[in-house]
Design a protein around this motif. Sequence first.
Motif, PDB file in Angstrom:
ATOM      1  N   ASN A   1       0.846  -1.202   0.000  1.00 44.22           N
ATOM      2  CA  ASN A   1       0.000   0.000   0.000  1.00 44.22           C
ATOM      3  C   ASN A   1       0.874   1.242   0.000  1.00 44.22           C
ATOM      4  O   ASN A   1       1.552   1.534   0.979  1.00 44.22           O
ATOM      5  CB  ASN A   1      -0.892  -0.019   1.242  1.00 44.22           C
ATOM      6  N   ASP A   2       0.890   1.943  -1.122  1.00 39.96           N
ATOM      7  CA  ASP A   2       1.679   3.172  -1.183  1.00 39.96           C
ATOM      8  C   ASP A   2       0.856   4.387  -0.785  1.00 39.96           C
ATOM      9  O   ASP A   2       1.330   5.513  -0.857  1.00 39.96           O
ATOM     10  CB  ASP A   2       2.286   3.369  -2.573  1.00 39.96           C
ATOM     11  N   THR A   3      -0.376   4.137  -0.371  1.00 41.34           N
ATOM     12  CA  THR A   3      -1.219   5.254   0.066  1.00 41.34           C
ATOM     13  C   THR A   3      -1.931   4.902   1.373  1.00 41.34           C
ATOM     14  O   THR A   3      -3.138   5.128   1.513  1.00 41.34           O
ATOM     15  CB  THR A   3      -2.260   5.594  -1.017  1.00 41.34           C
ATOM     16  N   TYR A   4      -1.198   4.326   2.321  1.00 38.46           N
ATOM     17  CA  TYR A   4      -1.805   4.034   3.627  1.00 38.46           C
ATOM     18  C   TYR A   4      -2.311   5.349   4.221  1.00 38.46           C
ATOM     19  O   TYR A   4      -1.601   6.359   4.254  1.00 38.46           O
ATOM     20  CB  TYR A   4      -0.782   3.405   4.568  1.00 38.46           C
ATOM     21  N   LEU A   5      -3.544   5.335   4.710  1.00 35.92           N
ATOM     22  CA  LEU A   5      -4.124   6.554   5.258  1.00 35.92           C
ATOM     23  C   LEU A   5      -5.137   6.191   6.338  1.00 35.92           C
ATOM     24  O   LEU A   5      -6.104   5.465   6.086  1.00 35.92           O
ATOM     25  CB  LEU A   5      -4.815   7.370   4.160  1.00 35.92           C
ATOM     26  N   ALA A   6      -4.894   6.694   7.549  1.00 34.71           N
ATOM     27  CA  ALA A   6      -5.816   6.467   8.663  1.00 34.71           C
ATOM     28  C   ALA A   6      -5.679   7.621   9.643  1.00 34.71           C
ATOM     29  O   ALA A   6      -4.636   8.267   9.734  1.00 34.71           O
ATOM     30  CB  ALA A   6      -5.518   5.136   9.348  1.00 34.71           C
ATOM     31  N   SER A   7      -6.761   7.893  10.383  1.00 32.85           N
ATOM     32  CA  SER A   7      -6.760   9.010  11.329  1.00 32.85           C
ATOM     33  C   SER A   7      -7.407   8.584  12.639  1.00 32.85           C
ATOM     34  O   SER A   7      -8.348   7.778  12.658  1.00 32.85           O
ATOM     35  CB  SER A   7      -7.516  10.217  10.758  1.00 32.85           C
ATOM     36  N   LEU A   8      -6.920   9.172  13.729  1.00 29.89           N
ATOM     37  CA  LEU A   8      -7.490   9.006  15.065  1.00 29.89           C
ATOM     38  C   LEU A   8      -8.037  10.351  15.500  1.00 29.89           C
ATOM     39  O   LEU A   8      -7.310  11.349  15.526  1.00 29.89           O
ATOM     40  CB  LEU A   8      -6.421   8.517  16.041  1.00 29.89           C
ATOM     41  N   GLY A   9      -9.337  10.400  15.838  1.00 25.69           N
ATOM     42  CA  GLY A   9      -9.985  11.676  16.124  1.00 25.69           C
ATOM     43  C   GLY A   9      -9.958  12.084  17.575  1.00 25.69           C
ATOM     44  O   GLY A   9      -9.777  13.262  17.903  1.00 25.69           O
ATOM     45  N   GLN A  10     -10.144  11.121  18.488  1.00 26.09           N
ATOM     46  CA  GLN A  10     -10.100  11.418  19.911  1.00 26.09           C
ATOM     47  C   GLN A  10      -9.964  10.105  20.668  1.00 26.09           C
ATOM     48  O   GLN A  10     -10.206   9.026  20.116  1.00 26.09           O
ATOM     49  CB  GLN A  10     -11.335  12.162  20.383  1.00 26.09           C
ATOM     50  N   LEU A  11      -9.600  10.199  21.930  1.00 29.91           N
ATOM     51  CA  LEU A  11      -9.454   9.024  22.783  1.00 29.91           C
ATOM     52  C   LEU A  11      -9.961   9.367  24.170  1.00 29.91           C
ATOM     53  O   LEU A  11      -9.578  10.390  24.751  1.00 29.91           O
ATOM     54  CB  LEU A  11      -7.980   8.600  22.854  1.00 29.91           C
ATOM     55  N   THR A  12     -10.842   8.507  24.694  1.00 32.88           N
ATOM     56  CA  THR A  12     -11.343   8.665  26.052  1.00 32.88           C
ATOM     57  C   THR A  12     -11.139   7.358  26.804  1.00 32.88           C
ATOM     58  O   THR A  12     -11.446   6.280  26.275  1.00 32.88           O
ATOM     59  CB  THR A  12     -12.839   9.020  26.070  1.00 32.88           C
ATOM     60  N   ILE A  13     -10.607   7.451  28.025  1.00 35.03           N
ATOM     61  CA  ILE A  13     -10.463   6.289  28.902  1.00 35.03           C
ATOM     62  C   ILE A  13     -11.191   6.611  30.199  1.00 35.03           C
ATOM     63  O   ILE A  13     -10.946   7.656  30.813  1.00 35.03           O
ATOM     64  CB  ILE A  13      -8.982   5.963  29.179  1.00 35.03           C
ATOM     65  N   ASN A  14     -12.065   5.725  30.616  1.00 33.14           N
ATOM     66  CA  ASN A  14     -12.874   5.980  31.795  1.00 33.14           C
ATOM     67  C   ASN A  14     -13.102   4.676  32.548  1.00 33.14           C
ATOM     68  O   ASN A  14     -12.688   3.594  32.093  1.00 33.14           O
ATOM     69  CB  ASN A  14     -14.210   6.613  31.379  1.00 33.14           C
ATOM     70  N   THR A  15     -13.791   4.764  33.665  1.00 35.81           N
ATOM     71  CA  THR A  15     -14.121   3.569  34.449  1.00 35.81           C
ATOM     72  C   THR A  15     -15.560   3.123  34.221  1.00 35.81           C
ATOM     73  O   THR A  15     -15.989   2.135  34.800  1.00 35.81           O
ATOM     74  CB  THR A  15     -13.917   3.836  35.947  1.00 35.81           C
ATOM     75  N   THR A  16     -16.288   3.853  33.409  1.00 39.54           N
ATOM     76  CA  THR A  16     -17.690   3.539  33.169  1.00 39.54           C
ATOM     77  C   THR A  16     -18.064   3.846  31.731  1.00 39.54           C
ATOM     78  O   THR A  16     -17.484   4.731  31.102  1.00 39.54           O
ATOM     79  CB  THR A  16     -18.606   4.335  34.119  1.00 39.54           C
ATOM     80  N   LYS A  17     -19.035   3.099  31.214  1.00 41.86           N
ATOM     81  CA  LYS A  17     -19.571   3.380  29.881  1.00 41.86           C
ATOM     82  C   LYS A  17     -20.708   4.385  29.928  1.00 41.86           C
ATOM     83  O   LYS A  17     -21.171   4.864  28.893  1.00 41.86           O
ATOM     84  CB  LYS A  17     -20.073   2.087  29.232  1.00 41.86           C
ATOM     85  N   ASP A  18     -21.162   4.679  31.137  1.00 39.00           N
ATOM     86  CA  ASP A  18     -22.295   5.583  31.285  1.00 39.00           C
ATOM     87  C   ASP A  18     -21.942   6.983  30.801  1.00 39.00           C
ATOM     88  O   ASP A  18     -20.829   7.474  31.032  1.00 39.00           O
ATOM     89  CB  ASP A  18     -22.740   5.646  32.738  1.00 39.00           C
ATOM     90  N   SER A  19     -22.879   7.617  30.165  1.00 40.64           N
ATOM     91  CA  SER A  19     -22.680   8.990  29.710  1.00 40.64           C
ATOM     92  C   SER A  19     -22.681   9.938  30.902  1.00 40.64           C
ATOM     93  O   SER A  19     -23.328   9.683  31.922  1.00 40.64           O
ATOM     94  CB  SER A  19     -23.786   9.387  28.727  1.00 40.64           C
ATOM     95  N   PHE A  20     -21.972  11.035  30.746  1.00 39.88           N
ATOM     96  CA  PHE A  20     -21.932  12.048  31.801  1.00 39.88           C
ATOM     97  C   PHE A  20     -23.327  12.654  31.965  1.00 39.88           C
ATOM     98  O   PHE A  20     -24.004  12.972  30.982  1.00 39.88           O
ATOM     99  CB  PHE A  20     -20.926  13.137  31.436  1.00 39.88           C
ATOM    100  N   HIS A  21     -23.753  12.815  33.194  1.00 39.79           N
ATOM    101  CA  HIS A  21     -25.071  13.380  33.465  1.00 39.79           C
ATOM    102  C   HIS A  21     -24.940  14.886  33.659  1.00 39.79           C
ATOM    103  O   HIS A  21     -24.401  15.360  34.656  1.00 39.79           O
ATOM    104  CB  HIS A  21     -25.685  12.747  34.713  1.00 39.79           C
ATOM    105  N   PHE A  22     -25.450  15.630  32.682  1.00 41.17           N
ATOM    106  CA  PHE A  22     -25.396  17.087  32.752  1.00 41.17           C
ATOM    107  C   PHE A  22     -26.620  17.618  33.497  1.00 41.17           C
ATOM    108  O   PHE A  22     -27.717  17.059  33.395  1.00 41.17           O
ATOM    109  CB  PHE A  22     -25.357  17.692  31.351  1.00 41.17           C
ATOM    110  N   PRO A  23     -26.451  18.716  34.216  1.00 43.62           N
ATOM    111  CA  PRO A  23     -27.614  19.338  34.860  1.00 43.62           C
ATOM    112  C   PRO A  23     -28.570  19.900  33.807  1.00 43.62           C
ATOM    113  O   PRO A  23     -28.145  20.301  32.717  1.00 43.62           O
ATOM    114  CB  PRO A  23     -27.003  20.449  35.713  1.00 43.62           C
TER     115      PRO A  23
END
Length: 683
Positions: free
Chosen positions: A553-575
Amino acid sequence: MPCSLISLLKLLYKALESLFHRLTITTAASDESSSNRRPWEPPFDPTRPSAPISYPITDLEALESRSYFNSFHFPFNISSVRLPADSVQIPFRPRMLVCHDMKGGYTDDIWVQGGDNEGAYAIWHWGLMDVFVYFSHYLVTIPPPCWINAAHTHGVKVLGTFITEWDEGKESCKTLLATKESAQMYADRLSELAQALGFDGWLINMEVNLDIDLIENMKEFVKHLTNSMHSAVPGSLIIWYDAITKDGKLVWQNQLNDKNKPFFDICDGIFVNYTWKENNVKKSIEIAGERRYDVYMGIDVFGRNTYGGGQWNTNVALDLLKKEQISAAIFAPGWVYETDQGPDFQTAQNRWWGLVGKSWGILQSYPKQLPFFSNFDQGHGYGVYIDGLEVYNNTWNNISSQGFQPLLISSDDQTNMEAFIDFKNSPYNGGASITVKGNLEKDSFFTTQLFNGNLPLINHSLCIFYSAKSDDESALGLCLELLNNKNELTHILITDNKFPLFTNHPKFNFETIIILSEKLNSNSNWVLYETTVNSNSQTLTKIYLVGQSSKNNDTYLASLGQLTINTTKDSFHFPSSNEWRIEAQNISISSSNDTKQISLKTIWLLNDDKNIHFPFTKYNIYVEKLGSGENMKYLGFAKVQAYYVSDLVVSSEINTVKFYVQPCAIDGSCQDLDTCPVFLLNV
């Protein structure tokens, strides 16, 4: 040669050396025309509402009066990121201090809410330093909050500068040091500023000749400042610059010796002038004794009489100091930017700091605590994205937006592949992503280190979320390096299900391979991944990005947009929106032809002082001109709970403007706009 003539020549040499030092201590590009008025200079009125700026205090009268705290700009200049608890105490090892002196200070970073220069200067190699000093030639140099926020995120202390120089500085010293009480009072004022604005101490640079009668009060000033700072801000630092001696003479010693040691003895360290020789290092170590790490040997990156020549040879001095086990103080790393080192700033900056890293190694570790989030934002870009959706299509800069910065350390043999911060390939969050591209043969691998961590994992699992995109033949994965209690390393691969190619990696023997399920982001071609990694009392030490191709592959192309590491899969609860109090102040509306211009300060606060329970990292600000038919518009973001809208133009037909405040949490998530607090302004 007669002794009298020798003495005369020595005096002449010292005078010329002093003149040279004072003429060249500023960087070359800071010699701006005096006709270029700075924004805080007269007729500037700091109490009048205007776009928030950072600015210095230029005279003792203003410092004594505490007028800075009455400024409209003061609350915007409070840093919002506190130094992590494990970074409060300075490490007992050789340390790296970086002194930022560029174009006189307060350039693009003057605008607290950001500017529009995507090419603005920034530092993102925070993992290579311990202390950052913001320097300029004004009496009291207050670090802009963007530098404090970015440095503290990475565990780096930030110091302001107190400097006196030339005839004006000499007169200031007469007032400052008139009595023991005056010395203590001004020291208290400096401590109060640092505590209120959230930075970690001061560099004290007295570049004037002093009457010997003032020296005792000078020592009282330094001692009292050190004690009051330690009391107000645990772990704070007061660093003395090697300029005047105990006799009041402005003679740079280029080492620690009996002429400047009385000041060293009553503060946290000394920044040694940068024209030292190798023997000065050894003498400084001998004099310092057990405090050798509190001696910071200066290195001028511009290379003015500095050991090794600075510039691209700055590592020559660093190598010597590392060998001798003494601390370093790099002065004016903005040389790379100011002198337009090629081929471009990003490449030159990474190359120059790469020399620093190879000499001294990585000094900061992250992740160290959870949740951990990075979108790889450097604090500038060509647009702003949230969850793959472009919300702002223009150039911008604001160092306060920096996330944890990746190392991007690749092995030397991977010359056909490149991992870099990409500002133009439609990032996922913020203004940048990581892109990997190049030539990759079938069944060969690419590896680059993202982070150098020190995260203990005691009886809990890791929930990992990331966004990525790649072409059909390019596989991308994450590798976690874990250290167990037997000091043994294990590696876990996390990848998608394109093809199971990573089993024969030359560097890692993967004990666990996790194949992810994917979820296509509805806003873009980014793919979202999530998984859970079980841990058994291990420590996360490194995170790598790995890639492989299914064919030559002379045109390998991939991107990483963000990374999050946490202790729970639950979404943050906003007020909810009704849990907020939001209001406008300093409203100004003017009309011209068919338009109106609106300026106002918006502030918001949770009811019942609930803020301590919600770790918000920033607030995105939007405006909607009701009845205009226009889409909601992104204005910017705030790190404090206030935002100033300056000269917003609306049609004269518009009667109501709606402002949205979108809180964002420490895990990188942002509240849905439909549930965010809003403010309606009748115009």
